[in-house]
Design a protein around this motif. Sequence first.
Motif, short mmCIF file in Angstrom:
data_model
loop_
_atom_site.label_atom_id
_atom_site.label_comp_id
_atom_site.label_asym_id
_atom_site.label_seq_id
_atom_site.Cartn_x
_atom_site.Cartn_y
_atom_site.Cartn_z
N MET A 1 0.85 -1.19 0.00
CA MET A 1 0.00 0.00 0.00
C MET A 1 0.88 1.24 0.00
O MET A 1 1.71 1.40 0.88
CB MET A 1 -0.89 -0.01 1.24
N ARG A 2 0.70 2.05 -1.01
CA ARG A 2 1.47 3.29 -1.05
C ARG A 2 0.71 4.38 -0.32
O ARG A 2 -0.48 4.54 -0.47
CB ARG A 2 1.65 3.74 -2.52
N ILE A 3 1.43 5.13 0.50
CA ILE A 3 0.82 6.26 1.18
C ILE A 3 1.36 7.53 0.52
O ILE A 3 2.54 7.84 0.66
CB ILE A 3 1.15 6.26 2.69
N ASN A 4 0.52 8.19 -0.23
CA ASN A 4 0.96 9.44 -0.85
C ASN A 4 0.78 10.57 0.16
O ASN A 4 0.16 10.40 1.20
CB ASN A 4 0.12 9.71 -2.10
N GLU A 5 1.34 11.70 -0.16
CA GLU A 5 1.23 12.87 0.71
C GLU A 5 -0.25 13.16 0.98
O GLU A 5 -1.06 13.26 0.05
CB GLU A 5 1.88 14.07 0.03
N ARG A 6 -0.60 13.24 2.22
CA ARG A 6 -2.00 13.49 2.55
C ARG A 6 -2.12 14.04 3.96
O ARG A 6 -1.17 14.00 4.73
CB ARG A 6 -2.83 12.21 2.45
N CYS A 7 -3.29 14.56 4.26
CA CYS A 7 -3.57 15.00 5.62
C CYS A 7 -4.64 14.09 6.19
O CYS A 7 -5.56 13.69 5.47
CB CYS A 7 -4.07 16.45 5.62
N TYR A 8 -4.52 13.76 7.43
CA TYR A 8 -5.51 12.89 8.07
C TYR A 8 -6.51 13.74 8.84
O TYR A 8 -6.19 14.84 9.29
CB TYR A 8 -4.81 11.90 9.00
N PRO A 9 -7.71 13.21 9.02
CA PRO A 9 -8.71 13.98 9.75
C PRO A 9 -8.48 13.98 11.26
O PRO A 9 -9.24 14.61 11.99
CB PRO A 9 -10.03 13.27 9.39
N HIS A 10 -7.48 13.25 11.71
CA HIS A 10 -7.14 13.23 13.13
C HIS A 10 -5.62 13.11 13.24
O HIS A 10 -4.96 12.72 12.26
CB HIS A 10 -7.83 12.05 13.84
N PRO A 11 -5.02 13.45 14.37
CA PRO A 11 -3.56 13.36 14.47
C PRO A 11 -3.08 11.90 14.42
O PRO A 11 -3.62 11.05 15.12
CB PRO A 11 -3.24 13.99 15.84
N ALA B 1 -13.57 11.53 16.81
CA ALA B 1 -14.25 10.22 16.84
C ALA B 1 -13.50 9.30 15.87
O ALA B 1 -13.52 9.52 14.66
CB ALA B 1 -15.70 10.38 16.42
N ILE B 2 -12.84 8.33 16.42
CA ILE B 2 -12.05 7.40 15.62
C ILE B 2 -12.91 6.18 15.30
O ILE B 2 -13.63 5.67 16.18
CB ILE B 2 -10.79 6.95 16.41
N GLU B 3 -12.80 5.71 14.06
CA GLU B 3 -13.57 4.54 13.66
C GLU B 3 -12.66 3.31 13.56
O GLU B 3 -11.44 3.45 13.37
CB GLU B 3 -14.24 4.78 12.31
N GLU B 4 -13.28 2.16 13.62
CA GLU B 4 -12.54 0.89 13.46
C GLU B 4 -11.71 0.94 12.17
O GLU B 4 -12.24 1.31 11.12
CB GLU B 4 -13.55 -0.25 13.39
N GLY B 5 -10.45 0.60 12.28
CA GLY B 5 -9.58 0.56 11.10
C GLY B 5 -8.80 1.84 10.88
O GLY B 5 -7.85 1.86 10.09
N ASP B 6 -9.16 2.93 11.57
CA ASP B 6 -8.45 4.20 11.38
C ASP B 6 -6.99 4.08 11.85
O ASP B 6 -6.71 3.42 12.86
CB ASP B 6 -9.11 5.32 12.19
N PHE B 7 -6.10 4.75 11.10
CA PHE B 7 -4.69 4.77 11.52
C PHE B 7 -4.52 5.63 12.77
O PHE B 7 -5.01 6.76 12.83
CB PHE B 7 -3.81 5.40 10.42
N LEU B 8 -3.79 5.10 13.75
CA LEU B 8 -3.39 5.90 14.90
C LEU B 8 -1.90 6.22 14.82
O LEU B 8 -1.45 7.26 15.29
CB LEU B 8 -3.66 5.15 16.21
N PHE C 1 -7.46 6.97 5.12
CA PHE C 1 -7.04 7.23 6.51
C PHE C 1 -7.27 6.04 7.44
O PHE C 1 -7.25 6.15 8.66
CB PHE C 1 -7.72 8.49 7.07
N GLY C 2 -7.48 4.89 6.83
CA GLY C 2 -7.64 3.68 7.63
C GLY C 2 -7.67 2.46 6.73
O GLY C 2 -7.55 2.59 5.51
N LEU C 3 -7.80 1.31 7.33
CA LEU C 3 -7.81 0.07 6.56
C LEU C 3 -9.20 -0.56 6.59
O LEU C 3 -9.67 -0.95 7.66
CB LEU C 3 -6.80 -0.92 7.13
N LEU C 4 -9.81 -0.68 5.42
CA LEU C 4 -11.08 -1.41 5.35
C LEU C 4 -10.83 -2.87 5.72
O LEU C 4 -11.70 -3.54 6.27
CB LEU C 4 -11.64 -1.35 3.92
#
Lengths: 283, 277
Positions: free
Chosen positions: A1-11, A130-137, B229-232
């Motif tokens: 999985m490539r992560i391109n330059e981006r901003c996340y909705p949470h830190p 509000a963090i959802e299941e699967g979100d990157f921390l 921003f996360g993994l499905l």
Amino acid sequence: MRINERCYPHPVLGHASDGQEDVSGSMFQASIEVGFDQTAVFFDVHMRVNNPTIQKLLSEQKAEFVVHVECGQTFYRRAERSAEGSWRFVVSKDLVNGGVEVLPVICARGRIDGYQVEGAHADFGDASFAIEEGDFLAIGDPFEVDVDVTFDVLQKVSSIMELQRGEQPDGHPMEVDFNGDRIIVRVSSTDFANFRLCENNVAMQEVAVCMLSLPVLIEAVQKVVATDDEGLGALRWYKVLRAKIDDLGLGAGAESLEIAQHILESPLRRAFAMLAQQLENLE
Amino acid sequence: MSVVHCFPKKVCITLQRCVAENASFYRDGTIESKVDQLLNDATPLIETQFKLDAVRVLDPPTGNSGDSLGDAENAIRLHRAFSTLTPLQASDERLWVWLCHIPFRDYVLQRHVGDLSGEKLVKKIRSRFFVDGRDSRALMRNALARLWWGASLTFDERAGDPYELTRILFFRQETVKNLLENNFGRSRRVLTTVLRFFDQKPEFFRDSGGTTKKVVIGLAKECNARGGFGLLDTMSDRRLQQFLEASLVRVLGALGVYDDDASADDDDEPINFSSPQ
């Protein structure tokens, strides 16, 4: 999985934009050692995080360590997960080809309301998320593993061999002729007829490889690795086998038995697996 | 049963380089004569371990859309015929290029080329007879690889009908394109959950008009955005289902299919930001 330059909705720990880290004063370290053998790729994972907020979520099993593995050429995509930071997982070489993208992350295991991470950039202020299941921390550095395939995955090794009905009586040993472009294996009429019957059964095919191809190949390999090529060097089977042995790179000390098993890609393992599967199906 | 071969890499490259000049040979079904000129003692056909009864494997399309294209049934047949092919082997263009040029040439022409001519013909030959690129998107354009991979990724040996999801995938072309040409579609779990979701909503995913196309594209965009921003892949089945439900409501709202836009009770907004005053 490539992560391109981006901003996340949470830190996200480990992420920075415009040179500013989302989370400072702590780190997420991921060390992944990659090893290979003839049939598999091994990933030895060691991850460590010292951010107190994320550590607490991990200990409460609200977050988990994840290694995301993806191969663009074979549709392979898996998320290998662990509650612990150190573990090993294995990917069969049958499933990947060429560049395999690897991304270490820490993900939320469920919804986390009011998420505030220690060390968040001042721009986040007192905001909670509000963090959802699967979100990157937390996110580590992605990298690519090159899974080289050193043999022709499609070419049938037996294309350098040909089985023929011989004139020898039943019970007479098979005979092998190495003097043509193909290696000719001759068996009695009964053996030949029985082999043909087995050909349409996958399990029997594997057994036949062990019974016929393996011993013949061992002898052929012995001829190829011998310093004197006995004048066989111009023959097609010899050239194909020479190239395969070189590709394997097993070194000068490798025995013919070992080389032949590598070329046939673990024939014993496949034969036993197929037979076991057939037995299971019978039960 | 005939032995399946594959072209040497060199032959694939030469054929691909000469598509424009050979287009008429493809068009009238005589490309094999050009192939024969490239094969010789130095670059012989490569024999594989597979065997095939080509005549019985694939049916030509009987129409221009949906089931009449025959993709689902052909995908199932091809997957059965090559049931022992590994993903590694199935990523090898040499096999698909040989199959497209020799045993299934007529099928590829009827299914994908039709009456095309000029630049469109050249472009179509390049994408459908070859694997024009290095990643899975290129495989999904090849006329035969797309069938095998579509069936392989949706095959479920534990199901009563192991190819149930294959039929859903190939029911519409935009489903194949938007699911399998996006990265999230490489995850078998995500892919099968999305297809089961489609099956639960026939009113949105089975129509013959333009709505389904827009909904499928919209849902694919939602999945891509969520993957940013996360993994499905790590979501539970229940959560994935909830996400798809919420995404569908958003997509339908944006398309004006529902009068009441769902944003009021949508807990899946990509930016979920609350700041105490």
